[in-house]
Design an enzyme around this catalytic site. Structure first.
Site, mmCIF file in Angstrom:
data_model
loop_
_atom_site.group_PDB
_atom_site.id
_atom_site.type_symbol
_atom_site.label_atom_id
_atom_site.label_comp_id
_atom_site.label_asym_id
_atom_site.label_seq_id
_atom_site.Cartn_x
_atom_site.Cartn_y
_atom_site.Cartn_z
ATOM 1 N N GLN A 62 0.836 -1.204 0.000
ATOM 2 C CA GLN A 62 0.000 0.000 0.000
ATOM 3 C C GLN A 62 0.873 1.258 0.000
ATOM 4 O O GLN A 62 2.076 1.196 0.228
ATOM 5 C CB GLN A 62 -0.893 -0.003 1.248
ATOM 6 N N ASP A 83 0.674 0.982 13.829
ATOM 7 C CA ASP A 83 1.091 2.243 14.465
ATOM 8 C C ASP A 83 1.434 2.052 15.936
ATOM 9 O O ASP A 83 1.958 2.960 16.580
ATOM 10 C CB ASP A 83 0.007 3.317 14.293
ATOM 11 N N GLU A 131 1.791 -7.643 12.058
ATOM 12 C CA GLU A 131 1.474 -6.582 11.093
ATOM 13 C C GLU A 131 2.057 -6.994 9.735
ATOM 14 O O GLU A 131 3.236 -7.342 9.652
ATOM 15 C CB GLU A 131 2.073 -5.264 11.586
ATOM 16 N N GLY A 186 -1.267 -11.662 9.043
ATOM 17 C CA GLY A 186 -2.025 -12.017 10.245
ATOM 18 C C GLY A 186 -2.977 -13.176 10.022
ATOM 19 O O GLY A 186 -3.236 -13.971 10.934
ATOM 20 N N ASP A 242 -6.975 -5.107 14.499
ATOM 21 C CA ASP A 242 -6.872 -3.670 14.244
ATOM 22 C C ASP A 242 -6.380 -3.470 12.820
ATOM 23 O O ASP A 242 -5.279 -2.976 12.582
ATOM 24 C CB ASP A 242 -5.923 -3.032 15.266
ATOM 25 N N SER A 255 -7.066 -2.383 8.567
ATOM 26 C CA SER A 255 -7.605 -1.277 7.781
ATOM 27 C C SER A 255 -9.001 -1.676 7.295
ATOM 28 O O SER A 255 -9.608 -2.617 7.787
ATOM 29 C CB SER A 255 -6.652 -0.998 6.620
HETATM 30 N N1 SPD Z 1 -11.365 3.546 8.244
HETATM 31 C C1 SPD Z 1 -10.363 3.344 9.207
HETATM 32 C C2 SPD Z 1 -10.340 2.008 9.836
HETATM 33 C C3 SPD Z 1 -9.187 1.994 10.743
HETATM 34 C C4 SPD Z 1 -8.958 0.790 11.498
HETATM 35 N N2 SPD Z 1 -7.637 0.688 12.023
HETATM 36 C C5 SPD Z 1 -6.937 1.869 12.290
HETATM 37 C C6 SPD Z 1 -5.553 1.628 12.728
HETATM 38 C C7 SPD Z 1 -5.279 2.293 13.999
HETATM 39 N N3 SPD Z 1 -4.367 1.568 14.794
#
Ligand code: SPD
Length: 283
Positions: free
Chosen positions: A37, A92, A112, A144, A162, A164
């Site tokens: 990405q 992060d 990650e 993962g 956690d 995206s």
């Molecule tokens: N649309 C955003 C979704 C975000 C989910 N994860 C965010 C990462 C923060 N650690």
């Protein structure tokens, strides 16, 4: 020169039209493409440093606490045991930071897929991942989904996803096979929680995730909070277990979480599990 950076949505959950979440940046600190990405970090006056992955906002210095507390503490305060925790995604470092605030946590595997996200955040977003040096944290750069599929049954007390949004590298975190693998990797009294998209602009995805988790877990409950940099501003997570009650947090662990939290407390814990009518009707 100040530049507007936008996350743009078309369709908007069937309503049509376009929306955008704009943040005015004063400087680009990082902008590279990984194998997975585009990774960007901006300096902004309003939100501090902000992480964007493939044109989607992920975390901001002044807006991350609510998200990271809410993905972590409902699970961590209710699971019977919390010694072994798996964080999938979370590059992060914000989720691992919240998990590691609990002294009962002995080991965290954070898996990650994109090492560039971890490296860029360590360098440019140090306010978010403040627990990188905690000896209980084991950062694994890997897929993962494969990690959880290969994990021995009952390996983890808590699994937090956690990731995206369900496009690009995170797409595998939104299907039945993945949830089944998480169910196998959890102990019988373990707890699973995942970010579950916007209940307004992505309500179809949110409701589909809820139903898919119910195929694996006997207890599945969504919960909600407001995150201004995410689509619709109303955001959700799904809590799932094989019997553990999400509404019975342990007072001593709530006290640990509350001691330094920005958003999470005992009242928030209970109130967050109220489900709006428009979501119930969409089931
Ligand atoms: N649309 C955003 C979704 C975000 C989910 N994860 C965010 C990462 C923060 N650690």
């Amino acid at each position: 020169m100040s530049v507007w950076q936008d996350e743009i949505h078309e369709g908007n959950g069937g309503r049509g039209g376009k929306t955008r979440i704009g943040v005015l940046s004063s400087r680009t600190l990082f902008d590279e493409r990984s194998a997975f990405q585009r990774v960007r970090i901006f300096e902004t006056e309003a939100l501090g440093r902000v992480l964007m992955l493939d044109d989607l906002w992920m975390a901001a210095d002044h807006e991350e606490a609510t998200y990271h507390e809410m993905i972590s503490h409902p699970a961590l305060t209710t699971a019977k045991r919390i010694e072994r925790v798996l964080v999938i995604g979370g590059g992060d470092g914000g989720t691992a930071r919240e998990v590691l605030r609990h002294p009962g946590v002995k080991h965290v595997d954070m898996v990650e897929i994109d090492g560039m996200v971890v490296d860029a955040c360590k360098t440019h977003m140090p306010k978010v991942g403040r627990a990188w040096d905690d000896p209980r944290l084991n950062v694994i750069i890997d897929d993962g989904v494969a990690h959880v599929q290969n994990a021995a049954p009952g390996s983890y007390d808590v699994i937090l996803v956690d990731g995206s949004d369900p496009v690009g590298p995170a797409v595998g975190l939104f299907n039945d096979a993945f949830y089944a693998a998480c169910g196998r990797a959890l102990t019988d009294d373990g707890v699973f929680a995942t970010q579950a998209e916007s209940p307004t602009l992505m309500r179809d995805v949110h409701v589909q995730m809820w139903g898919a988790l119910e195929q694996v877990f006997s207890v599945v409950r969504p919960y909600y909070a407001t995150i201004s940099i995410y689509p619709g501003a109303s955001w959700s997570w799904l809590y799932a277990s094989k019997g553990t009650d999400p509404l019975a947090p342990r007072a001593e662990r709530v006290a640990v979480a509350e001691a330094e939290s920005y958003y999470y407390n005992a009242d928030v814990h209970h109130g967050a599990f109220a489900v709006p009518n428009h979501v119930l009707r969409a089931r």
